[in-house]
Design a protein around this motif. Structure first.
Motif, PDB file in Angstrom:
ATOM      1  N   LYS A   5       1.039  -1.057   0.035  1.00  0.00           N
ATOM      2  CA  LYS A   5      -0.051  -0.019   0.190  1.00  0.00           C
ATOM      3  C   LYS A   5       0.708   1.374  -0.085  1.00  0.00           C
ATOM      4  O   LYS A   5       0.453   2.145  -0.535  1.00  0.00           O
ATOM      5  CB  LYS A   5      -0.863   0.056   1.249  1.00  0.00           C
TER       6      LYS A   5
ATOM      7  N   GLN B 269      -4.618  -1.992   6.661  1.00  0.00           N
ATOM      8  CA  GLN B 269      -3.398  -1.903   5.678  1.00  0.00           C
ATOM      9  C   GLN B 269      -3.477  -0.393   5.006  1.00  0.00           C
ATOM     10  O   GLN B 269      -2.305   0.032   4.977  1.00  0.00           O
ATOM     11  CB  GLN B 269      -3.422  -2.898   4.677  1.00  0.00           C
TER      12      GLN B 269
ATOM     13  N   SER C  50      -7.235   1.760  -3.331  1.00  0.00           N
ATOM     14  CA  SER C  50      -7.301   0.688  -4.480  1.00  0.00           C
ATOM     15  C   SER C  50      -8.443   1.425  -5.499  1.00  0.00           C
ATOM     16  O   SER C  50      -8.792   2.249  -5.741  1.00  0.00           O
ATOM     17  CB  SER C  50      -7.902  -0.512  -3.646  1.00  0.00           C
TER      18      SER C  50
ATOM     19  N   PHE D 249      -7.045 -10.504  -4.677  1.00  0.00           N
ATOM     20  CA  PHE D 249      -7.782  -9.467  -5.110  1.00  0.00           C
ATOM     21  C   PHE D 249      -8.853  -8.850  -4.330  1.00  0.00           C
ATOM     22  O   PHE D 249      -9.718  -9.411  -3.744  1.00  0.00           O
ATOM     23  CB  PHE D 249      -8.341  -9.996  -6.599  1.00  0.00           C
ATOM     24  N   GLY D 250      -8.720  -7.427  -4.079  1.00  0.00           N
ATOM     25  CA  GLY D 250      -9.706  -7.052  -3.194  1.00  0.00           C
ATOM     26  C   GLY D 250     -10.332  -5.943  -4.054  1.00  0.00           C
ATOM     27  O   GLY D 250     -11.483  -6.004  -4.504  1.00  0.00           O
TER      28      GLY D 250
ATOM     29  N   GLY E 201      -8.184  -4.281  -6.688  1.00  0.00           N
ATOM     30  CA  GLY E 201      -7.454  -4.724  -7.768  1.00  0.00           C
ATOM     31  C   GLY E 201      -5.924  -4.135  -7.834  1.00  0.00           C
ATOM     32  O   GLY E 201      -5.175  -4.506  -8.661  1.00  0.00           O
ATOM     33  N   SER E 202      -5.649  -3.367  -6.540  1.00  0.00           N
ATOM     34  CA  SER E 202      -4.272  -2.664  -6.855  1.00  0.00           C
ATOM     35  C   SER E 202      -3.101  -3.388  -6.796  1.00  0.00           C
ATOM     36  O   SER E 202      -2.194  -3.106  -7.627  1.00  0.00           O
ATOM     37  CB  SER E 202      -4.012  -1.655  -5.789  1.00  0.00           C
TER      38      SER E 202
ATOM     39  N   GLY F  79      -9.147  -6.784   3.991  1.00  0.00           N
ATOM     40  CA  GLY F  79      -8.813  -6.177   2.770  1.00  0.00           C
ATOM     41  C   GLY F  79      -9.456  -6.489   1.420  1.00  0.00           C
ATOM     42  O   GLY F  79      -9.360  -5.880   0.461  1.00  0.00           O
ATOM     43  N   LEU F  80      -9.986  -7.879   1.553  1.00  0.00           N
ATOM     44  CA  LEU F  80     -10.809  -8.297   0.267  1.00  0.00           C
ATOM     45  C   LEU F  80     -12.333  -8.092   0.479  1.00  0.00           C
ATOM     46  O   LEU F  80     -13.015  -8.617  -0.472  1.00  0.00           O
ATOM     47  CB  LEU F  80     -10.387  -9.557   0.139  1.00  0.00           C
TER      48      LEU F  80
ATOM     49  N   ALA G   8      -0.005 -12.024   5.057  1.00  0.00           N
ATOM     50  CA  ALA G   8      -1.315 -11.823   5.393  1.00  0.00           C
ATOM     51  C   ALA G   8      -2.435 -12.535   4.863  1.00  0.00           C
ATOM     52  O   ALA G   8      -2.252 -13.236   4.158  1.00  0.00           O
ATOM     53  CB  ALA G   8      -1.643 -10.234   4.711  1.00  0.00           C
TER      54      ALA G   8
ATOM     55  N   GLU H  85      -4.965 -12.132   3.411  1.00  0.00           N
ATOM     56  CA  GLU H  85      -5.336 -11.632   1.813  1.00  0.00           C
ATOM     57  C   GLU H  85      -4.310 -12.354   0.950  1.00  0.00           C
ATOM     58  O   GLU H  85      -4.977 -12.731   0.067  1.00  0.00           O
ATOM     59  CB  GLU H  85      -5.240 -10.117   1.823  1.00  0.00           C
TER      60      GLU H  85
ATOM     61  N   GLY I 271       1.783  -8.833   1.553  1.00  0.00           N
ATOM     62  CA  GLY I 271       1.734  -8.330   2.694  1.00  0.00           C
ATOM     63  C   GLY I 271       2.299  -9.466   3.892  1.00  0.00           C
ATOM     64  O   GLY I 271       1.812 -10.530   3.503  1.00  0.00           O
TER      65      GLY I 271
END
Ligand code: PLP
Length: 454
Positions: free
Chosen positions: A112, A139, A229, A263-264, A266-267, A337-338, A382, A384, A414
Motif C-alpha cells: 500500500k 493496511q 485501491s 484481489f480486493g 485490484g491494486s 482487505g478483500l 497476510a 489476503e 503483505g
C-alpha cells in the motif's frame, strides 16, 4: 549453488509507472454522474482529489514519471526482494518452479505505501492540509498515515468497525504515525448516521467507510480524500512491483507462466501483473495472470459487469465494473482487505475481455495454504495474501499431475504479523468455511437500479 533471493540495487527502482490503459484493446467506459447518469469529465473529481492525480486518473500516456521525492522515499524499502520458494516446492513435491515477490518489507507491511506516498506527495504539492480515507483491515490506513506523516499532512481514517475491534494494533500503528482513527459507521457524518439508524450494530464495510470519508472531504475545502485501491492512478502507482519483478525474473533466467495475486479492488494484482500483461499485449507472450478472491465476496467470479457506485450510500460516480452491488455487506471473514463489493474499472474491463483470469477460494483453504507457506518459507502471510498462495498451490499440484515444470510467481503483497488473531482462530479450529449462496448474491444484485452495460 541454489539462489534463493533475487535482489536489485537502489538505482534499479523504476523511474516511471506503467499505464496499461494505453495498451488496452478496449478502453474503459467513462464514469457516469451519480444523479444525471451522464458521462462525467475529470473536473467532477476536483473536490476530492488534487489535479495531478485526476490527470493521472484519465491519462492514456503509456509511462508516467515518478517524482524524485517519491522515489527517494521508496528507497526506504524498495526495491523489494524476490525469492525462489524452494521450501514450498519441496513440500508440494511439484516440478513447478515457484517464486514470490515480497512487499511485506515496507514500513506498514504491505504494497500500500507505493501509492500512499505518491498520493500524499501530490496533495502536499497542491497545499492540501488534511486527507481522509477508509480502511478495512487497516493496511491502507496505516500506509496513508505513514505517508501523510512524512509530508506533514493530517490524516483521518474511517476504519471498518469489525476490523477496528479485530485488529487493535493496526489502530495503534496509525496513531503512532499521528493519524486520527474512527470506527465506521460513526455519528460524525450523515452517511454514518443513516447506516446506524437502519442497523445500530452494523459491523461496517469498506463501502460505508468510503461514504463517510468522501463526505468529510467533500464538505471541507482544505480536506481531500484518498483511495487505496480501485482507481486507475492507484493501480498505476503499484506497477513499480511488476516492473521490478520483470528485472528480477530476468536475473533468475526465468519468466513466469503464471502470475497470481490476491484481489480486493485490484491494486496489488494490477501492480504485479500489468507489467507482465504488457509482455502479452506487446510481445505476444502468453503469461496467465490470475486474480484470487474470497468465496464470500466473489465479485469477479460471480458478480455482474455493470455500472455501480464505489460506496454504499451512492455518492461516488458510477463506475463500469464487476460488482456484487453496492448494498452487499460481505461476511466478516478475516481477509478484511478483500471485503469490497466491486472491482477496479481497468481490471474489470481486462477480465471482460478475457485477458486475465479469476478464481475464488474459501477462507479455510486459504489459511491452510498460508500456514503451509509459513512453515515452508518462514514468512507469515497476510490473510489476503493467502488467497494467492491457495491458487498457486492448486496450480503447482496441477503441474505435478500433468508432469509440467511451469513457473509460478506469487505476489506476497503483505505479512500477517498483525493478523495473528485470525491465525489463532484457524489453528484452534474456530474458523468457518464460508461460501455465499446464489440466493444471497441474487438478493444483493436485485437491489441494483444502476445502468446496465450491453
Ligand atoms: C489492501 C490489501 C489487499 C487488497 O487490496 P487490493 O487493492 O486488491 O490489492 C490485499 N492484500 C493486502 C496485504 C492488502 O493490504
Amino acid at each position: 549453488m541454489k539462489q534463493r533471493k533475487i535482489l536489485l540495487n537502489e538505482s534499479e527502482i523504476p523511474e516511471k509507472w506503467y499505464n496499461i490503459v494505453h495498451d488496452m484493446p478496449n478502453k474503459p467506459l467513462p464514469p457516469l454522474h451519480p444523479g444525471t447518469k451522464e458521462p462525467i469529465g475529470p473536473e467532477a473529481l476536483a473536490p476530492l482529489f488534487p489535479m495531478e492525480l485526476i490527470k493521472q486518473e484519465v491519462t492514456t500516456d503509456k509511462w508516467v514519471e515518478i517524482p524524485e521525492e517519491v522515489r527517494d522515499i521508496y528507497k526506504i524499502w524498495r526495491p523489494t526482494p524476490m525469492f525462489r520458494a524452494y521450501g514450498l516446492e519441496k513440500v508440494l513435491d511439484t516440478p513447478a518452479k515457484i517464486y514470490y515477490k515480497y512487499e511485506g518489507v515496507s514500513p506498514s507491511g504491505s504494497h500500500k505505501p507505493n501509492t500512499a506516498v505518491a498520493q500524499a506527495y501530490y496533495n502536499k504539492m497542491e497545499g492540501v492540509k488534511r486527507i481522509t480515507t477508509e480502511t478495512g483491515a487497516g493496511q491502507w490506513g496505516s500506509a496513508l498515515s505513514f505517508a501523510c506523516q512524512h509530508f506533514g499532512i493530517e490524516c483521518e481514517v474511517y476504519m471498518v468497525k469489525i476490523s477496528y475491534h479485530q485488529k487493535p494494533y493496526r489502530k495503534v500503528m496509525m496513531n503512532t504515525w499521528g493519524a486520527q482513527v474512527h470506527a465506521s459507521p460513526t455519528n460524525l457524518t450523515e452517511a454514518g448516521k443513516k447506516i446506524l439508524a437502519q442497523d445500530p450494530d452494523s459491523p461496517g464495510s469498506l463501502g460505508i467507510a468510503i461514504s463517510e470519508a468522501v463526505e468529510r472531504a467533500a464538505t471541507d475545502e482544505n480536506t481531500k480524500y484518498a483511495l487505496g485501491s480501485v482507481l486507475n492512478h492507484v493501480l498505476m502507482h503499484q506497477t513499480v512491483i511488476g516492473l521490478e519483478a520483470i528485472k528480477q525474473m530476468e536475473k533468475a533466467g526465468d519468466l513466469p507462466d503464471i502470475v497470481v495475486a490476491p484481489f480486493g479492488g485490484g491494486s496489488n494484482f494490477a501492480g504485479i501483473s500489468f507489467p507482465f500483461l504488457r509482455l502479452n499485449l506487446e510481445e505476444g507472450k502468453n503469461i496467465r495472470c490470475i486474480a484470487s478472491e474470497p468465496a464470500s465476496c466473489p465479485k469477479l467470479t460471480r458478480g455482474v459487469f455493470r455500472y455501480d457506485f464505489g460506496d454504499t450510500v451512492g455518492m461516488t460516480p458510477l463506475l463500469p465494473m464487476y460488482t456484487l452491488g453496492h448494498n452487499f455487506v460481505p461476511a466478516p471473514i478475516h481477509a478484511g482487505g478483500l471485503r469490497y463489493h466491486g472491482a477496479g474499472v481497468v481490471v474489470s474491463q481486462l477480465l471482460k475481455d478475457k485477458l486475465i483470469e479469476a478464481i475464488a477460494h474459501d477462507q479455510l483453504e486459504c489459511f491452510e495454504a498460508g500456514v503451509a507457506f509459513a512453515r515452508a518459507e518462514g514468512i507469515i502471510p497476510a490473510p489476503e495474501t493467502n488467497h494467492a498462495i491457495a491458487t498457486a498451490i492448486r496450480e503447482a499440484k496441477r503441474c505435478k499431475e500433468e508432469g509440467k515444470s511451469e513457473t509460478i510467481l506469487i505476489h506476497l503483497c503483505g505479512h500477517g504479523n498483525f493478523d495473528l488473531a485470525a491465525y489463532e482462530n484457524y489453528l484452534s479450529g474456530n474458523l468457518e468455511k464460508h461460501e455465499i449462496t446464489s440466493e444471497e448474491i441474487e438478493a444483493a444484485l436485485a437491489q441494483l437500479d444502476t445502468p446496465t452495460i450491453p
